[in-house]
Write a protein that holds these residues in place. Structure first.
Motif, PDB file in Angstrom:
ATOM      1  N   ILE A   1       0.861  -1.186   0.000  1.00 55.16           N
ATOM      2  CA  ILE A   1       0.000   0.000   0.000  1.00 55.16           C
ATOM      3  C   ILE A   1       0.899   1.239   0.000  1.00 55.16           C
ATOM      4  O   ILE A   1       1.637   1.482   0.960  1.00 55.16           O
ATOM      5  CB  ILE A   1      -0.904   0.019   1.252  1.00 55.16           C
ATOM      6  N   ALA A   2       0.871   1.988  -1.090  1.00 53.90           N
ATOM      7  CA  ALA A   2       1.715   3.182  -1.186  1.00 53.90           C
ATOM      8  C   ALA A   2       1.004   4.382  -0.558  1.00 53.90           C
ATOM      9  O   ALA A   2       1.635   5.198   0.111  1.00 53.90           O
ATOM     10  CB  ALA A   2       2.043   3.477  -2.651  1.00 53.90           C
ATOM     11  N   ALA A   3      -0.280   4.493  -0.778  1.00 49.76           N
ATOM     12  CA  ALA A   3      -1.007   5.627  -0.208  1.00 49.76           C
ATOM     13  C   ALA A   3      -2.489   5.325  -0.149  1.00 49.76           C
ATOM     14  O   ALA A   3      -3.033   4.660  -1.030  1.00 49.76           O
ATOM     15  CB  ALA A   3      -0.784   6.874  -1.076  1.00 49.76           C
ATOM     16  N   LEU A   4      -3.113   5.806   0.889  1.00 49.41           N
ATOM     17  CA  LEU A   4      -4.572   5.736   0.978  1.00 49.41           C
ATOM     18  C   LEU A   4      -5.107   7.061   0.438  1.00 49.41           C
ATOM     19  O   LEU A   4      -4.721   8.130   0.911  1.00 49.41           O
ATOM     20  CB  LEU A   4      -5.011   5.535   2.433  1.00 49.41           C
ATOM     21  N   LEU A   5      -5.941   7.013  -0.565  1.00 50.91           N
ATOM     22  CA  LEU A   5      -6.396   8.229  -1.237  1.00 50.91           C
ATOM     23  C   LEU A   5      -7.772   8.676  -0.762  1.00 50.91           C
ATOM     24  O   LEU A   5      -8.224   9.757  -1.093  1.00 50.91           O
ATOM     25  CB  LEU A   5      -6.425   8.000  -2.755  1.00 50.91           C
ATOM     26  N   ALA A   6      -8.443   7.835  -0.014  1.00 46.76           N
ATOM     27  CA  ALA A   6      -9.775   8.200   0.465  1.00 46.76           C
ATOM     28  C   ALA A   6      -9.812   8.029   1.976  1.00 46.76           C
ATOM     29  O   ALA A   6      -9.105   7.185   2.532  1.00 46.76           O
ATOM     30  CB  ALA A   6     -10.838   7.324  -0.191  1.00 46.76           C
ATOM     31  N   ALA A   7     -10.608   8.833   2.620  1.00 45.66           N
ATOM     32  CA  ALA A   7     -10.722   8.768   4.080  1.00 45.66           C
ATOM     33  C   ALA A   7     -12.048   8.129   4.458  1.00 45.66           C
ATOM     34  O   ALA A   7     -13.047   8.294   3.752  1.00 45.66           O
ATOM     35  CB  ALA A   7     -10.627  10.171   4.669  1.00 45.66           C
ATOM     36  N   PRO A   8     -12.064   7.402   5.569  1.00 44.68           N
ATOM     37  CA  PRO A   8     -13.324   6.822   6.019  1.00 44.68           C
ATOM     38  C   PRO A   8     -14.398   7.898   6.141  1.00 44.68           C
ATOM     39  O   PRO A   8     -14.128   9.003   6.607  1.00 44.68           O
ATOM     40  CB  PRO A   8     -12.976   6.224   7.377  1.00 44.68           C
ATOM     41  N   GLY A   9     -15.587   7.577   5.688  1.00 44.45           N
ATOM     42  CA  GLY A   9     -16.670   8.546   5.715  1.00 44.45           C
ATOM     43  C   GLY A   9     -16.912   9.158   4.352  1.00 44.45           C
ATOM     44  O   GLY A   9     -17.990   9.683   4.092  1.00 44.45           O
TER      45      GLY A   9
ATOM     46  N   VAL B   1     -18.199   4.888  -8.267  1.00 43.35           N
ATOM     47  CA  VAL B   1     -17.552   3.666  -8.736  1.00 43.35           C
ATOM     48  C   VAL B   1     -16.443   4.043  -9.705  1.00 43.35           C
ATOM     49  O   VAL B   1     -16.640   4.882 -10.583  1.00 43.35           O
ATOM     50  CB  VAL B   1     -18.586   2.745  -9.427  1.00 43.35           C
ATOM     51  N   GLY B   2     -15.275   3.462  -9.507  1.00 42.16           N
ATOM     52  CA  GLY B   2     -14.145   3.750 -10.383  1.00 42.16           C
ATOM     53  C   GLY B   2     -13.153   4.726  -9.780  1.00 42.16           C
ATOM     54  O   GLY B   2     -12.005   4.805 -10.227  1.00 42.16           O
ATOM     55  N   ALA B   3     -13.566   5.470  -8.770  1.00 41.11           N
ATOM     56  CA  ALA B   3     -12.650   6.420  -8.134  1.00 41.11           C
ATOM     57  C   ALA B   3     -11.567   5.651  -7.378  1.00 41.11           C
ATOM     58  O   ALA B   3     -11.845   4.613  -6.785  1.00 41.11           O
ATOM     59  CB  ALA B   3     -13.419   7.326  -7.177  1.00 41.11           C
ATOM     60  N   PRO B   4     -10.322   6.124  -7.443  1.00 40.78           N
ATOM     61  CA  PRO B   4      -9.258   5.400  -6.728  1.00 40.78           C
ATOM     62  C   PRO B   4      -9.436   5.484  -5.217  1.00 40.78           C
ATOM     63  O   PRO B   4      -9.768   6.544  -4.680  1.00 40.78           O
ATOM     64  CB  PRO B   4      -7.974   6.111  -7.171  1.00 40.78           C
ATOM     65  N   LEU B   5      -9.235   4.361  -4.544  1.00 44.98           N
ATOM     66  CA  LEU B   5      -9.309   4.327  -3.086  1.00 44.98           C
ATOM     67  C   LEU B   5      -7.920   4.402  -2.482  1.00 44.98           C
ATOM     68  O   LEU B   5      -7.714   4.987  -1.431  1.00 44.98           O
ATOM     69  CB  LEU B   5      -9.956   3.006  -2.631  1.00 44.98           C
ATOM     70  N   ALA B   6      -6.977   3.767  -3.168  1.00 48.74           N
ATOM     71  CA  ALA B   6      -5.611   3.717  -2.634  1.00 48.74           C
ATOM     72  C   ALA B   6      -4.669   3.483  -3.795  1.00 48.74           C
ATOM     73  O   ALA B   6      -5.083   3.063  -4.881  1.00 48.74           O
ATOM     74  CB  ALA B   6      -5.485   2.582  -1.622  1.00 48.74           C
ATOM     75  N   ARG B   7      -3.385   3.780  -3.565  1.00 48.31           N
ATOM     76  CA  ARG B   7      -2.391   3.493  -4.593  1.00 48.31           C
ATOM     77  C   ARG B   7      -1.568   2.300  -4.121  1.00 48.31           C
ATOM     78  O   ARG B   7      -1.138   2.237  -2.966  1.00 48.31           O
ATOM     79  CB  ARG B   7      -1.497   4.704  -4.846  1.00 48.31           C
ATOM     80  N   LEU B   8      -1.399   1.353  -5.036  1.00 51.30           N
ATOM     81  CA  LEU B   8      -0.683   0.122  -4.713  1.00 51.30           C
ATOM     82  C   LEU B   8       0.663   0.170  -5.420  1.00 51.30           C
ATOM     83  O   LEU B   8       0.719   0.420  -6.619  1.00 51.30           O
ATOM     84  CB  LEU B   8      -1.516  -1.056  -5.229  1.00 51.30           C
ATOM     85  N   GLY B   9       1.738  -0.058  -4.674  1.00 52.62           N
ATOM     86  CA  GLY B   9       3.061  -0.085  -5.288  1.00 52.62           C
ATOM     87  C   GLY B   9       3.527  -1.514  -5.470  1.00 52.62           C
ATOM     88  O   GLY B   9       2.917  -2.457  -4.984  1.00 52.62           O
TER      89      GLY B   9
END
Lengths: 399, 82
Positions: free
Chosen positions: A50-58, A63-71
């Motif tokens: 997991i490189a970065a979490l792009l969304a915060a809880p809440g 659909v289709g929006a990035p939730l996190a970046r995976l390295g």
């Protein structure tokens, strides 16, 4: 944000189960998303870090929006990966006091158990915690495996200072746990699509279940509860086996030409107490014997109740079995769950006057129905399928 | 173990297998299947949990004696010879 059904347009991130730097394998559960079907565990599609979490809880995301970046797994991850954005103002109720004073860079994942072990919580508990702006990770769970239950959230809510009124969620509350309006909408969308696109045909057949019931009763008599078998599992097992003879009824009609699925991911319609239903699938039932199906059904129903279904289970079903159980009515004739091509409905098994060995006798019987897609199969094949289910149920010991 | 302890233990197991039920609102004469909506799998999960907790066999023939919380508490008390 993965699509968890053709009708899904957006989903709300409830919590992260990983944090930047965590290594994940394909299929690991990384997040929980609230959908019209309740809280769903999201499995990661690929291995990596997991490189970065792009969304915060809440946050609610399309659909289709990035939730996190995976390295890549061997890629170094900077310790200060991009922080999640703070909650949108109207997203999740009032800020929790302990978070309010800290910089937004405070990773949300810090509240999670070390190692990112899945946080168990019932849908009701999740919904209430989100309403109250409580972090589930901070609530002591008293349920199975430490699962956080509604009562735990209420206790935790009492134990902390009252939130300001301005941030309170003013949505009317129905049955706790699920947004019933949204669930109704999801069912309406799927069923309308089914009736619009799928030319259904229907067949019904009465099956003598007395031999199967006698066999189950004898099997269960001297066994502890965990080893007992239920008629529901026998019906699923017979359905799965009968598909070997009429395989075109098992599949997902998503593109021309239709191709049946080799794997049988058997959906089970589970009625929810507040109304509505979910049909999560037991994956690869073709490889399971009766006891394995029994175990999987118990696990699936329990997880449906506690809100721990996974996205693969609600998006990959290849056929659905809907069973009314002991307290229902005589027959259930169903509506196919698109893009599947068949639905098998079992009414309530009842004592009926049955002609058995030339005489009328009271015997347990059930009416099974098939709703099938006429673009894929015809009545004759459907009839063979129901007859095959009947045949297996007359020789339960072969299960 | 008093009847009220037994009742609390029973409701504890019931709300564990059916977390969307609120223990406060469950009536002693509510039928588990018809009123509280337990299906046969929920019911087996409950029997299994009671078996673990109390060490009782709870054969299928006794299932009707667990039809409501009141009946179940009486059954458990009898089986535990309280």
């Amino acid at each position: 944000m993965p699509s968890l059904g053709a009708d899904m347009e957006e989903g709300k991130l409830i919590e992260w189960l990983v944090k930047p730097g965590d290594r994940v394998a394909k299929g690991d559960i990384v997040a929980v998303v609230e959908t019209q079907k309740g809280a769903i565990e999201i499995e990661v599609f690929e291995a990596g870090v997991i490189a970065a979490l792009l969304a915060a809880p809440g946050e609610t995301l399309p659909v289709g929006a990035p939730l996190a970046r995976l390295g890549e797994a061997d890629e170094g991850v900077p310790p200060t990966a991009a922080p999640p954005r703070p909650d949108a103002p109207k997203a999740a109720g009032p800020p929790v006091a302990e978070v309010a004073g800290k910089p937004v860079a405070e990773p949300v994942a810090a509240a999670l158990p070390v190692g990112g072990a899945p946080l168990l919580a019932s849908p009701a508990a999740r919904a209430r915690a989100a309403e109250l702006g409580l972090k589930l990770g901070a609530v002591h769970g008293s349920g199975p495996g430490g699962a956080v239950l509604l009562a735990d959230v209420e206790r935790a809510a009492i134990a902390r200072p009252a939130p300001t009124a301005s941030g309170m969620d003013s949505r009317p509350k129905g049955k706790p746990g699920l947004d019933m309006v949204e669930m109704r909408r999801a069912i309406a969308t799927a069923m309308t699509r089914s009736k619009r696109e799928i030319p259904h045909y229907y067949l019904c057949h009465e099956i003598d279940l007395q031999s199967a019931q006698d066999w189950l009763t004898a099997h269960n008599a001297d066994r502890v509860p965990d080893q007992r078998r239920l008629m529901g599992a026998l019906l699923v097992r017979a359905t799965v086996r009968a598909l070997a003879k009429v395989p075109e009824l098992n599949g997902r009609f998503e593109a021309e030409p239709y191709a049946p699925s080799a794997a049988i991911h058997c959906g089970l319609a589970v009625a929810l107490r507040g109304g509505g239903l979910i049909a999560p699938a037991i994956l690869n039932t073709q490889d399971m014997d009766l006891d394995a199906i029994m175990t999987a059904m118990r696990d699936m129903v329990a997880r449906t109740r506690t809100g721990r279904l996974r996205n693969s289970e609600i998006t990959q079903g290849t056929i659905t079995v809907s069973s009314l159980g002991e307290t229902g009515v005589d027959a259930l004739v169903g509506v196919i769950y698109p893009p599947q091509v068949a639905l098998v409905g079992f009414g309530a098994p009842r004592l009926k006057p049955v002609v058995f060995k030339g005489a009328v006798q009271p015997r347990l019987a059930v009416t099974v129905s098939l709703a099938a897609d006429h673009r894929i199969s015809d009545g004759r094949r459907g009839a063979q399928f129901l007859a095959e289910i009947d045949r297996f149920l007359q020789e339960p010991e072969s299960q | 173990m008093t009847p009220s302890d037994l009742r609390a233990a029973f409701l504890d197991e019931l709300t564990t297998i059916a977390p969307d039920l609120d223990a406060e609102s469950i009536g002693d004469d509510d039928r588990l299947r018809d009123d509280l909506g337990l299906d046969s799998i929920d019911f087996l999960n409950l029997v299994s949990a009671l078996h673990e907790r109390f060490g009782l066999p709870i054969p299928e023939a006794d299932y009707p004696r667990l039809a409501t919380p009141a009946k179940a508490v009486a059954y458990l008390a009898e089986m535990l010879a309280l």
